[in-house]
Scaffold this active site. Structure first.
Site, mmCIF file in Angstrom:
data_model
loop_
_atom_site.group_PDB
_atom_site.id
_atom_site.type_symbol
_atom_site.label_atom_id
_atom_site.label_comp_id
_atom_site.label_asym_id
_atom_site.label_seq_id
_atom_site.Cartn_x
_atom_site.Cartn_y
_atom_site.Cartn_z
ATOM 1 N N ASN A 481 -6.765 -6.556 -3.891
ATOM 2 C CA ASN A 481 -7.355 -7.693 -4.614
ATOM 3 C C ASN A 481 -6.482 -8.944 -4.540
ATOM 4 O O ASN A 481 -6.104 -9.362 -3.469
ATOM 5 C CB ASN A 481 -7.660 -7.287 -6.056
ATOM 6 C CG ASN A 481 -8.625 -6.111 -6.119
ATOM 7 O OD1 ASN A 481 -9.520 -5.992 -5.283
ATOM 8 N ND2 ASN A 481 -8.452 -5.226 -7.076
ATOM 9 N N GLY A 532 -2.845 11.828 4.577
ATOM 10 C CA GLY A 532 -2.499 12.906 5.503
ATOM 11 C C GLY A 532 -2.224 12.453 6.919
ATOM 12 O O GLY A 532 -2.277 11.259 7.229
#
Length: 559
Positions: A481, A532
């Site tokens: 943001n 991951g």
């Protein structure tokens, strides 16, 4: 001719030409004109921003986000310097209702469209002719612009509320719907259970100004442009900003928190508590060695999950013929274990709290590794997604509920049983401040207790100089943001001073932009949480981290 001579003399061209020729003749460079160009380039004007381009692009999960390109005037020519793609962070939980998800997607689309307009219009005009190396000035202007837009939105909302009150006053003169024949009775206010009154109510979701990601994307793009112009890596540029150009020679790398397991929360899965199970390599390993070890464990876990009933065996330790004999008979049903989460890790269903931990333990044992020595664990509990406000308790397993105090007891028992867990992320909601105090007293010396969603947004953290977060070991910061680069440098300095550890984390909606890694290294973060070792937008960042390690080692500046 006289005017030309005066013009060149005023700019000291003859003098500098003579200096250049005298300096280059002893060198006799192979590319004489190239070397002359290099010599004279140091006398050219510094590059300035001439254009910003914003466009709507797609992120790693197929959702719209913002890209910002920076163009500068370099030696009288317009030149594209760099671009950045902003990661978008959604505040709704994974198990949100379809209508909530649909509304969030519409809001996201509107926000990206507004951000594109801001960049191509207002910000493009506002930042023109500024130096990309002047990050503080750019961020100050971006902050002022955001404040004005936020105030403008509040003014519009006030006008809309006033108009709604007028409409309500006019309609109140007519008979109410309850008095109309055949009309439905007014709905009775819902009763609030005693349990819900006992727990602190959920704080309202922090509002996000539509278009705000234009601020964060532009600030980061300017930082990248400043590093490019200065001919230094972005991480070094950030480090110099944080330490006011007074940087020690050596730099440290953040330890990666690598997500290897995502416990799904839909039936038939019962376990709801563990959103992410992560591996943390020991500090004595290089980053490259640590990543390789994590990959080995991940491969072994995949093998164990694909071979039900063979959790303790391994190709390295078991006879292949025995394995074939053991597998004869009824074939096990295919599991949904090869699926890869948007976090870049395996998705699996678990029935109890210990199952994923025992799986990790078995995978390490099969490789001759010991958890707690050769590898450590961290768990993202995401407790804010588990609260049942009717019962006033957390649903950790399907049908099993625990109060905030019972959650603390459960974590203490878990850490005592599995001491190789060295970090818990969001073990409780941010509203359960007393329990945060209790868990820190009980476990603070044994593992890190980290606030991610339990912490407020960066802009509010920076405003509250006392760091308005629950009692904890550290905070996961996300560049989203209206966050600006200077906000991060200021806030991490504040966290360092209060002995909180800093973790840079990637949002769920990731892009292939790897700037987050440079930010983490430059800011001196203790950990980095990237997801991951699958999916391109995740692996790109790990590759960037490995490249930085190699570069620092080569320059002998890696601590």
């Amino acid at each position: 001719r006289q005017e030309a001579a005066e013009y060149y003399r005023d700019h000291r061209v003859p003098q500098r030409m003579e200096e250049a020729l005298n300096a280059l003749f002893p060198l006799r460079p192979a590319d004489l004109y190239g070397e002359l160009a290099n010599y004279f380039s140091k006398f050219s004007k510094p590059p300035v921003i001439c254009k910003l381009v914003g466009r709507k692009v797609i992120d790693g999960v197929g959702q719209p986000t913002l890209e910002v390109e920076i163009y500068c005037t370099v030696k009288n020519y317009e030149k594209r310097i760099c671009s950045t793609v902003m990661s978008f962070h959604s505040q709704i939980s994974e198990n949100a209702l379809p209508e909530t998800t649909e509304a969030d997607e519409k809001e996201r689309n509107d926000s990206v469209n507004t951000a594109v307009e801001w960049v191509n219009d207002s910000l493009n005009t506002m930042l023109r002719d500024l130096k990309p190396t002047d990050q503080c000035k750019v961020d100050e202007m971006l902050g002022d612009y955001f404040t004005k837009q936020a105030e403008f939105k509040k003014e519009i909302e006030k006008q809309e509320e006033a108009a709604a009150e007028v409409t309500l006053a006019l309609t109140s003169c007519t008979p109410s719907a309850t008095a109309l024949p055949g009309g439905k009775k007014a709905a009775k206010p819902e009763k609030v259970s005693a349990a819900e009154r006992m727990i602190p109510p959920a704080e309202p979701i922090e509002s996000v100004l539509c278009g705000s990601l234009a601020i964060g994307a532009t600030s980061l793009a300017i930082a990248k442009a400043g590093a490019t112009i200065s001919r230094i890596p972005l991480y070094l540029h950030i480090a110099l900003m944080k330490h006011d150009q007074d940087l020690h020679k050596e730099m440290t790398l953040p330890l990666p928190m690598v997500t290897v397991l995502n416990c799904e929360k839909i039936p038939p899965a019962k376990l709801k508590l563990m959103k992410e199970v992560m591996l943390i390599p020991p500090v004595q390993l290089s980053l490259k060695q640590g990543i390789e070890r994590v990959l080995d464990i991940q491969k072994e876990m995949t093998r164990l999950l694909e071979s039900p009933g063979k959790v303790q065996s391994s190709p390295r330790l078991a006879d292949s013929k025995k394995g074939k004999a053991h597998n004869t008979g009824k074939k096990a049903p295919p599991r949904a274990l090869k699926r890869i989460s948007h976090l870049g890790c395996l998705i699996t269903a678990c029935d109890n709290l210990e199952q994923p931990l025992l799986l990790m333990q078995a995978a390490c044992n099969n490789l001759g590794l010991e958890l707690g020595t050769d590898m450590y664990l961290a768990i993202n509990c995401a407790a804010h997604e588990l609260m049942d406000y009717v019962k006033g308790k957390y649903e950790i397993l399907t049908g099993m509920f625990k109060s905030p105090d019972e959650m603390v007891d459960m974590y203490v028992e878990l850490i005592n049983k599995f001491p190789f867990i060295i970090a818990l992320i969001d073990p409780l909601r941010k509203e359960d401040r007393q329990q945060w105090n209790n868990i820190c007293c009980a476990l603070g010396s044994k593992c890190y207790l980290i606030a991610e969603d339990a912490a407020t947004c960066i802009s509010k953290l920076k405003t509250d100089q006392n760091i308005n977060i629950p009692t904890c070991s550290g905070v996961v910061l996300k560049y989203i943001n209206q966050t600006k680069v200077s906000d991060l440098t200021e806030l991490t300095g504040l966290l360092d001073g209060q002995r909180h550890i800093t973790i840079l984390g990637s949002p769920d909606g990731e892009s292939s932009d790897d700037s987050l890694v440079d930010l983490a290294v430059g800011l001196g973060a203790r950990f980095i949480k990237l997801g991951g070792l699958s999916r391109g937008e995740r692996v790109t960042k790990y590759n960037r981290l490995l490249a930085i390690e190699e570069e620092l080692a080569k320059n002998r500046t890696l601590r």
